[in-house]
Design a protein around this motif. Structure first.
Motif, PDB file in Angstrom:
ATOM      1  N   SER A 284      17.956  31.123 -14.257  1.00  0.00           N
ATOM      2  CA  SER A 284      17.157  29.708 -14.652  1.00  0.00           C
ATOM      3  C   SER A 284      16.118  29.271 -13.154  1.00  0.00           C
ATOM      4  O   SER A 284      16.222  28.478 -12.511  1.00  0.00           O
ATOM      5  CB  SER A 284      17.669  28.664 -14.539  1.00  0.00           C
ATOM      6  N   LYS A 285      15.367  30.447 -12.920  1.00  0.00           N
ATOM      7  CA  LYS A 285      14.393  30.307 -11.771  1.00  0.00           C
ATOM      8  C   LYS A 285      13.082  30.189 -12.348  1.00  0.00           C
ATOM      9  O   LYS A 285      12.528  30.366 -13.517  1.00  0.00           O
ATOM     10  CB  LYS A 285      14.312  31.712 -10.994  1.00  0.00           C
ATOM     11  N   SER A 286      12.309  29.193 -11.553  1.00  0.00           N
ATOM     12  CA  SER A 286      11.007  28.658 -12.107  1.00  0.00           C
ATOM     13  C   SER A 286      10.208  29.759 -12.379  1.00  0.00           C
ATOM     14  O   SER A 286       8.897  29.594 -13.139  1.00  0.00           O
ATOM     15  CB  SER A 286      10.491  27.523 -11.214  1.00  0.00           C
ATOM     16  N   CYS A 287      10.324  30.793 -11.721  1.00  0.00           N
ATOM     17  CA  CYS A 287       9.390  31.974 -11.847  1.00  0.00           C
ATOM     18  C   CYS A 287       9.532  32.738 -13.240  1.00  0.00           C
ATOM     19  O   CYS A 287       8.589  33.346 -13.551  1.00  0.00           O
ATOM     20  CB  CYS A 287       9.459  32.958 -10.499  1.00  0.00           C
ATOM     21  N   ASN A 288      10.678  32.355 -13.765  1.00  0.00           N
ATOM     22  CA  ASN A 288      10.799  33.172 -15.028  1.00  0.00           C
ATOM     23  C   ASN A 288      10.083  32.199 -16.055  1.00  0.00           C
ATOM     24  O   ASN A 288      10.360  32.910 -17.574  1.00  0.00           O
ATOM     25  CB  ASN A 288      12.409  33.324 -15.302  1.00  0.00           C
ATOM     26  N   GLU A 289       9.510  31.013 -15.825  1.00  0.00           N
ATOM     27  CA  GLU A 289       8.705  30.337 -16.998  1.00  0.00           C
ATOM     28  C   GLU A 289       7.743  31.175 -17.403  1.00  0.00           C
ATOM     29  O   GLU A 289       7.580  31.224 -18.656  1.00  0.00           O
ATOM     30  CB  GLU A 289       8.273  28.898 -16.195  1.00  0.00           C
ATOM     31  N   ALA A 290       6.882  31.814 -16.348  1.00  0.00           N
ATOM     32  CA  ALA A 290       5.830  32.650 -16.729  1.00  0.00           C
ATOM     33  C   ALA A 290       6.485  33.881 -17.544  1.00  0.00           C
ATOM     34  O   ALA A 290       5.809  34.564 -18.333  1.00  0.00           O
ATOM     35  CB  ALA A 290       5.147  33.059 -15.682  1.00  0.00           C
ATOM     36  N   PHE A 291       7.551  34.460 -17.122  1.00  0.00           N
ATOM     37  CA  PHE A 291       8.200  35.686 -17.784  1.00  0.00           C
ATOM     38  C   PHE A 291       8.539  35.423 -19.310  1.00  0.00           C
ATOM     39  O   PHE A 291       8.086  36.137 -20.042  1.00  0.00           O
ATOM     40  CB  PHE A 291       9.506  36.091 -16.965  1.00  0.00           C
ATOM     41  N   ALA A 292       8.913  34.087 -19.463  1.00  0.00           N
ATOM     42  CA  ALA A 292       9.402  33.806 -20.797  1.00  0.00           C
ATOM     43  C   ALA A 292       8.253  33.704 -21.767  1.00  0.00           C
ATOM     44  O   ALA A 292       8.117  34.216 -22.838  1.00  0.00           O
ATOM     45  CB  ALA A 292      10.080  32.597 -20.799  1.00  0.00           C
ATOM     46  N   ARG A 293       7.077  33.051 -21.139  1.00  0.00           N
ATOM     47  CA  ARG A 293       5.865  32.963 -22.019  1.00  0.00           C
ATOM     48  C   ARG A 293       5.332  34.439 -22.311  1.00  0.00           C
ATOM     49  O   ARG A 293       5.025  34.867 -23.448  1.00  0.00           O
ATOM     50  CB  ARG A 293       4.779  32.226 -21.185  1.00  0.00           C
ATOM     51  N   ALA A 294       5.035  35.153 -21.260  1.00  0.00           N
ATOM     52  CA  ALA A 294       4.715  36.595 -21.516  1.00  0.00           C
ATOM     53  C   ALA A 294       5.520  37.459 -22.408  1.00  0.00           C
ATOM     54  O   ALA A 294       5.265  38.161 -23.248  1.00  0.00           O
ATOM     55  CB  ALA A 294       4.697  37.274 -20.178  1.00  0.00           C
ATOM     56  N   ALA A 295       6.974  37.292 -22.505  1.00  0.00           N
ATOM     57  CA  ALA A 295       7.777  38.144 -23.309  1.00  0.00           C
ATOM     58  C   ALA A 295       7.616  37.664 -24.935  1.00  0.00           C
ATOM     59  O   ALA A 295       7.612  38.418 -25.546  1.00  0.00           O
ATOM     60  CB  ALA A 295       9.160  37.602 -22.857  1.00  0.00           C
ATOM     61  N   VAL A 296       7.628  36.162 -25.060  1.00  0.00           N
ATOM     62  CA  VAL A 296       7.256  35.643 -26.195  1.00  0.00           C
ATOM     63  C   VAL A 296       6.014  36.210 -26.803  1.00  0.00           C
ATOM     64  O   VAL A 296       5.881  36.482 -27.963  1.00  0.00           O
ATOM     65  CB  VAL A 296       7.570  34.209 -26.339  1.00  0.00           C
ATOM     66  N   SER A 297       5.078  36.088 -25.994  1.00  0.00           N
ATOM     67  CA  SER A 297       3.632  36.635 -26.335  1.00  0.00           C
ATOM     68  C   SER A 297       3.638  38.242 -26.874  1.00  0.00           C
ATOM     69  O   SER A 297       3.024  38.370 -27.887  1.00  0.00           O
ATOM     70  CB  SER A 297       2.507  36.584 -25.428  1.00  0.00           C
ATOM     71  N   ALA A 298       4.493  38.972 -26.131  1.00  0.00           N
ATOM     72  CA  ALA A 298       4.525  40.209 -26.738  1.00  0.00           C
ATOM     73  C   ALA A 298       5.396  40.284 -27.763  1.00  0.00           C
ATOM     74  O   ALA A 298       4.984  41.148 -28.517  1.00  0.00           O
ATOM     75  CB  ALA A 298       5.198  41.049 -25.467  1.00  0.00           C
ATOM     76  N   PHE A 299       6.387  39.459 -28.186  1.00  0.00           N
ATOM     77  CA  PHE A 299       7.111  39.610 -29.157  1.00  0.00           C
ATOM     78  C   PHE A 299       6.432  39.247 -30.469  1.00  0.00           C
ATOM     79  O   PHE A 299       6.762  39.998 -31.494  1.00  0.00           O
ATOM     80  CB  PHE A 299       8.342  38.650 -29.040  1.00  0.00           C
ATOM     81  N   ILE A 300       5.498  38.286 -30.405  1.00  0.00           N
ATOM     82  CA  ILE A 300       4.645  37.768 -31.795  1.00  0.00           C
ATOM     83  C   ILE A 300       3.457  38.541 -31.701  1.00  0.00           C
ATOM     84  O   ILE A 300       2.769  38.318 -32.659  1.00  0.00           O
ATOM     85  CB  ILE A 300       4.502  36.217 -31.626  1.00  0.00           C
ATOM     86  N   ALA A 301       3.122  39.506 -30.860  1.00  0.00           N
ATOM     87  CA  ALA A 301       1.912  40.179 -31.251  1.00  0.00           C
ATOM     88  C   ALA A 301       1.774  41.038 -32.458  1.00  0.00           C
ATOM     89  O   ALA A 301       0.686  40.999 -32.722  1.00  0.00           O
ATOM     90  CB  ALA A 301       1.647  41.183 -30.096  1.00  0.00           C
ATOM     91  N   MET A 302       2.920  41.358 -33.052  1.00  0.00           N
ATOM     92  CA  MET A 302       2.987  42.168 -34.178  1.00  0.00           C
ATOM     93  C   MET A 302       2.256  41.129 -35.284  1.00  0.00           C
ATOM     94  O   MET A 302       1.842  41.964 -36.406  1.00  0.00           O
ATOM     95  CB  MET A 302       4.263  42.726 -34.560  1.00  0.00           C
ATOM     96  N   LEU A 303       2.345  40.052 -35.298  1.00  0.00           N
ATOM     97  CA  LEU A 303       1.688  39.326 -36.227  1.00  0.00           C
ATOM     98  C   LEU A 303       0.188  39.047 -35.909  1.00  0.00           C
ATOM     99  O   LEU A 303      -0.528  38.310 -36.739  1.00  0.00           O
ATOM    100  CB  LEU A 303       2.302  37.729 -36.152  1.00  0.00           C
TER     101      LEU A 303
ATOM    102  N   VAL B 106      -5.933  33.085 -30.804  1.00  0.00           N
ATOM    103  CA  VAL B 106      -5.744  32.902 -29.667  1.00  0.00           C
ATOM    104  C   VAL B 106      -5.146  31.235 -29.721  1.00  0.00           C
ATOM    105  O   VAL B 106      -4.085  31.057 -28.859  1.00  0.00           O
ATOM    106  CB  VAL B 106      -7.100  32.483 -28.901  1.00  0.00           C
ATOM    107  N   SER B 107      -5.297  30.494 -30.477  1.00  0.00           N
ATOM    108  CA  SER B 107      -4.708  29.076 -30.432  1.00  0.00           C
ATOM    109  C   SER B 107      -3.289  28.903 -31.031  1.00  0.00           C
ATOM    110  O   SER B 107      -2.400  28.424 -30.318  1.00  0.00           O
ATOM    111  CB  SER B 107      -5.746  28.235 -31.315  1.00  0.00           C
ATOM    112  N   GLU B 108      -3.032  29.899 -31.894  1.00  0.00           N
ATOM    113  CA  GLU B 108      -1.454  30.161 -32.278  1.00  0.00           C
ATOM    114  C   GLU B 108      -0.612  30.646 -31.093  1.00  0.00           C
ATOM    115  O   GLU B 108       0.433  30.059 -30.685  1.00  0.00           O
ATOM    116  CB  GLU B 108      -1.120  31.045 -33.493  1.00  0.00           C
ATOM    117  N   LEU B 109      -1.129  31.467 -30.454  1.00  0.00           N
ATOM    118  CA  LEU B 109      -0.565  32.122 -29.373  1.00  0.00           C
ATOM    119  C   LEU B 109      -0.441  31.271 -28.221  1.00  0.00           C
ATOM    120  O   LEU B 109       0.754  31.014 -27.566  1.00  0.00           O
ATOM    121  CB  LEU B 109      -1.130  33.476 -28.923  1.00  0.00           C
ATOM    122  N   SER B 110      -1.488  30.343 -28.074  1.00  0.00           N
ATOM    123  CA  SER B 110      -1.437  29.353 -26.885  1.00  0.00           C
ATOM    124  C   SER B 110      -0.273  28.278 -27.195  1.00  0.00           C
ATOM    125  O   SER B 110       0.342  27.763 -26.443  1.00  0.00           O
ATOM    126  CB  SER B 110      -2.921  28.993 -26.714  1.00  0.00           C
TER     127      SER B 110
END
Lengths: 99, 144
Positions: B13-32, B36-40
């Protein structure tokens, strides 16, 4: 983040992603500049911000209070459309700082 | 509904991992191929949920944040963001816009309001002393 001070106006050009982590860093830098320069107007420019969550709203509200305490004003400018929804949810438009 | 993809993530639970979590979820849903607005929207909701774990769930202690994600055949993204921190005594109150227990950290009290506005469904399960699980669900529009 770049800052500029001219005619009593301190402008902070924010960039990148504003989340809880980034907001804490921005707040430290902006507040240190404001304390040193005592601007009449603090202007937060969101033009180059690519992402923002509600931490951006906290950042604006905190700077609004800080400027009010010192008798100055806050302006928030160049908010891209994609970030506007988060501001809209906050009701921050009522403060009259968004330009 | 059939699950077409799944993932699990755990990180401190480090605040720098907030950006990591967003990036990881973005990559996960890329297959769909989201807009731009859904991703955001999903990135913003995940950012709020993970920040809640860092700021509230674990306060000044450190702990582990878990995200599990699922994509269903009908293009729904279901994300569970879980901490084993302090928990929320009154979930209804916590979800009220502008309610915050961390004003000194300049939290605007909008985390759940953003999640609700940017997702189709938000479910919160919490027990004091045990932790909180937030489930976010959003359907991604059909391929254009």
């Amino acid at each position: 983040m770049r800052t500029e001070f001219e005619n009593g106006i301190l402008t902070a050009y924010l960039d990148g992603e504003i989340d809880h982590d980034a907001a804490a860093k921005i707040r430290t830098r902006v507040d240190a500049s404001a304390q040193a320069l005592r601007p009449r107007v603090l202007c937060l420019d969101f033009g180059n911000v690519g992402f923002m969550d509600s931490s951006g709203v906290g950042l604006v509200m905190g700077r609004y209070r800080m400027m009010k305490l010192t008798g100055g004003t806050l302006r928030v400018v160049n908010v891209p459309d994609r970030l506007y929804r988060v501001f809209a949810l906050s009701g921050i438009e009522g403060l009259g700082v968004l330009r | 509904m059939k699950t077409v993809n799944e993932m699990k993530l755990s990180f401190p639970s480090k605040s720098c991992n907030e950006a990591f979590a967003r990036a990881a979820v973005s990559a996960f849903i890329a297959m769909l191929d989201p807009t731009v607005s859904e991703l955001s929207d999903l990135k913003t909701a995940v950012s709020e949920a993970v920040t809640n774990c860092v700021v509230h769930g674990y306060r000044r202690d450190s702990g582990t944040i878990h995200i599990s994600g699922k994509i269903t055949e009908d293009r729904r993204v279901i994300l569970k963001i879980r901490d084993t921190g302090v928990g929320i005594a009154d979930v209804k109150q916590a979800m009220e816009p502008l309610f915050t227990t961390a004003p000194e950290e300049e939290r605007a009290g909008l985390g759940f309001a953003v999640m609700q506005s940017f997702c189709d469904k938000v479910r919160v399960r919490s027990a004091t002393g045990k932790g909180t699980t937030v489930t976010l669900e959003k359907r991604i529009s059909d391929a254009r």
